[in-house]
Scaffold this motif. Structure first.
Motif, short mmCIF file in Angstrom:
data_model
loop_
_atom_site.label_atom_id
_atom_site.label_comp_id
_atom_site.label_asym_id
_atom_site.label_seq_id
_atom_site.Cartn_x
_atom_site.Cartn_y
_atom_site.Cartn_z
N UNK A 42 1.43 11.11 -0.14
CA UNK A 42 2.74 11.71 0.07
C UNK A 42 3.89 10.82 -0.44
N UNK A 43 3.63 9.55 -0.64
CA UNK A 43 4.64 8.59 -1.13
C UNK A 43 4.18 8.10 -2.49
N UNK A 44 5.12 7.95 -3.42
CA UNK A 44 4.74 7.58 -4.78
C UNK A 44 5.48 6.32 -5.22
N UNK A 45 4.82 5.52 -6.01
CA UNK A 45 5.39 4.25 -6.44
C UNK A 45 6.48 4.48 -7.48
N UNK A 46 7.05 3.40 -7.96
CA UNK A 46 8.23 3.49 -8.85
C UNK A 46 7.91 4.00 -10.25
N UNK A 47 6.70 3.72 -10.74
CA UNK A 47 6.41 3.99 -12.14
C UNK A 47 5.14 4.81 -12.33
N UNK A 58 15.81 1.23 -12.39
CA UNK A 58 16.96 0.36 -12.15
C UNK A 58 16.88 -0.30 -10.78
N UNK A 59 16.45 0.48 -9.79
CA UNK A 59 16.34 -0.03 -8.42
C UNK A 59 15.05 0.50 -7.81
N UNK A 60 14.22 -0.39 -7.30
CA UNK A 60 12.99 0.03 -6.65
C UNK A 60 13.27 0.66 -5.30
N UNK A 61 12.45 1.64 -4.91
CA UNK A 61 12.58 2.27 -3.59
C UNK A 61 11.59 1.69 -2.59
N UNK A 62 10.91 0.60 -2.95
CA UNK A 62 9.84 0.08 -2.11
C UNK A 62 10.33 -0.38 -0.73
N UNK A 66 12.33 1.00 1.17
CA UNK A 66 12.55 2.13 2.08
C UNK A 66 11.23 2.70 2.62
N UNK A 67 10.10 2.13 2.19
CA UNK A 67 8.79 2.68 2.56
C UNK A 67 8.23 1.95 3.78
N UNK A 68 7.76 2.71 4.75
CA UNK A 68 7.09 2.15 5.93
C UNK A 68 5.60 2.06 5.64
N UNK A 69 5.14 0.90 5.23
CA UNK A 69 3.75 0.73 4.84
C UNK A 69 2.79 0.74 6.02
N UNK A 70 3.30 0.73 7.22
CA UNK A 70 2.44 0.79 8.41
C UNK A 70 2.17 2.22 8.86
N UNK A 71 2.87 3.16 8.25
CA UNK A 71 2.70 4.57 8.63
C UNK A 71 2.68 5.45 7.38
N UNK A 72 1.63 5.28 6.60
CA UNK A 72 1.50 6.02 5.35
C UNK A 72 0.58 7.22 5.52
N UNK A 73 1.08 8.40 5.16
CA UNK A 73 0.20 9.55 5.04
C UNK A 73 -0.57 9.42 3.72
N UNK A 74 -1.53 10.30 3.50
CA UNK A 74 -2.30 10.21 2.26
C UNK A 74 -1.61 11.00 1.15
#
Length: 355
Positions: free
Chosen positions: A31-36, A15-19, A21-29
């Motif tokens: 640990x963050x998952x996409x919407x689908x 219904x609503x993407x969480x993208x 809220x993601x800091x793409x300049x500071x990504x760990x390996x």
């Protein structure tokens, strides 16, 4: 069921993407998952139609066989985006083929290759905005299969689930690592499942790796299971050794994973005029080369890190440092692979696949 296309795959969007809220300049390996995620169930003796649905928890009974008998396999892949916003994969059919090699060894029904590839393309079409563009980053892709059938009887399951999930990720390792040559524990054995990407292979590595970390090392170099005379892999990666100007790596076997990055390095090295040898490498040869100065480099190779340089190794209470050198093969080969992956150079090998 016959061949499918990505257009046939049913999609249920969040219904609503969480993208945002993601800091793409500071990504760990990882640990963050996409919407689908893509899911597909094996029931009644066949794989059902794949579907794409919101990334969410899954429900299993305590009697699900995955918890008791460990039928679980996976792959690791990456998607990249170039300056034109085009999306690319790197040798994806190698992953599809290897997943099924693993499936066969663990008595899991093989995934139809069109389910794998068309499902992957459909998911990437939907998750394209999740592919990071910062140098060293990518969208890590994790296809995996596990048993979902129920029962305490020690036998293969009658039901399975295939999932493909995405994780926008930064670099796997930063900097060089120091390793311990392992002589007590083995990663795998002849006749076992070492050549498969089975979850249990990695579970069995954690304890000896922690013992090495307790001694001040970051990883281990695995040796053969009988004599412990020959090096085989570095942590969860294939291992390469440079002695003088020759690049050495162990031959694949039923103990050693047939790494996609490994075979790519060998092909690029040959194209670059680097002398390569695929043969057994003795620990004693490594130690002697370190002592006489002919050991120039050791590095691990795998999808997650691409190439991870090793700064030194420990063996029987002694540490051997590997001095930094100019024009390192690790740097040269990694740059070539990454440029092919990210569409920054030509691809004479035909490895890069536009989605």
């Amino acid at each position: 069921m016959g061949n499918i296309t990505k257009e046939q795959i049913e999609i249920t969007k969040v219904n609503t993407s969480k993208i945002e809220s993601i800091d793409f300049n500071n990504l760990a390996f990882g640990q963050v998952f996409s919407d689908h995620m893509l899911t597909c169930d094996y029931i009644d003796g066949k794989w059902q139609m794949p579907k794409i649905e919101p990334f969410a928890s899954i429900s299993l009974m305590p009697s699900a066989k995955i918890f008791h008998y460990g039928q679980s396999i996976f792959e690791g892949m990456k998607a990249y985006k170039d300056s034109n916003d085009d999306v690319f994969l790197f040798r994806p059919m190698e992953n599809a083929k290897r997943l099924n090699i693993s499936a066969k060894r663990l008595a899991i029904p093989e995934i139809p290759e069109d389910y794998f590839m068309e499902g992957l393309k459909a998911l990437l079409d939907l998750e394209k905005d999740w592919i990071p563009t910062k140098e060293g980053s990518s969208l890590y892709l994790r296809p995996f299969v596990f048993s979902t059938g129920e029962g305490f009887h020690a036998s293969p399951s009658n039901a399975y689930k295939f999932i493909l999930a995405c994780a926008p990720s930064g670099p796997y390792f930063s900097g060089k690592v120091k390793v311990l040559i392992e002589e007590t524990y083995s990663r795998s054995a002849n006749g076992g499942v070492g050549y498969a990407k089975a979850g249990g292979n990695y579970a069995g590595q954690f304890y000896p790796t922690q013992l090495a970390k307790d001694k001040g090392y970051q990883q281990v170099i695995w040796t053969d299971d009988t004599s412990h005379e020959y090096i085989e892999e570095a942590g969860a990666m294939n291992v390469f050794v440079r002695i003088n100007d020759t690049l050495l790596t162990s031959p694949i076997s039923e103990r050693i994973l047939d790494g996609v990055t490994r075979k790519s390095i060998l092909d690029i090295a040959k194209a670059e005029g680097i002398n390569t040898e695929v043969r057994k490498v003795k620990v004693s040869e490594l130690v002697e080369a370190a002592k006489n100065g002919s050991l120039k480099e050791i590095f691990g190779a795998g999808t997650a890190a691409v190439i991870s340089p090793i700064s030194g190794f420990g063996f029987r209470g002694e540490d051997y440092e590997i001095p930094e050198i100019d024009n390192a093969y690790a740097t040269k080969l990694k740059n070539r692979i990454v440029k092919i992956q990210t569409n920054k150079t030509d691809d004479p090998f035909g490895w890069r696949v536009k989605v």
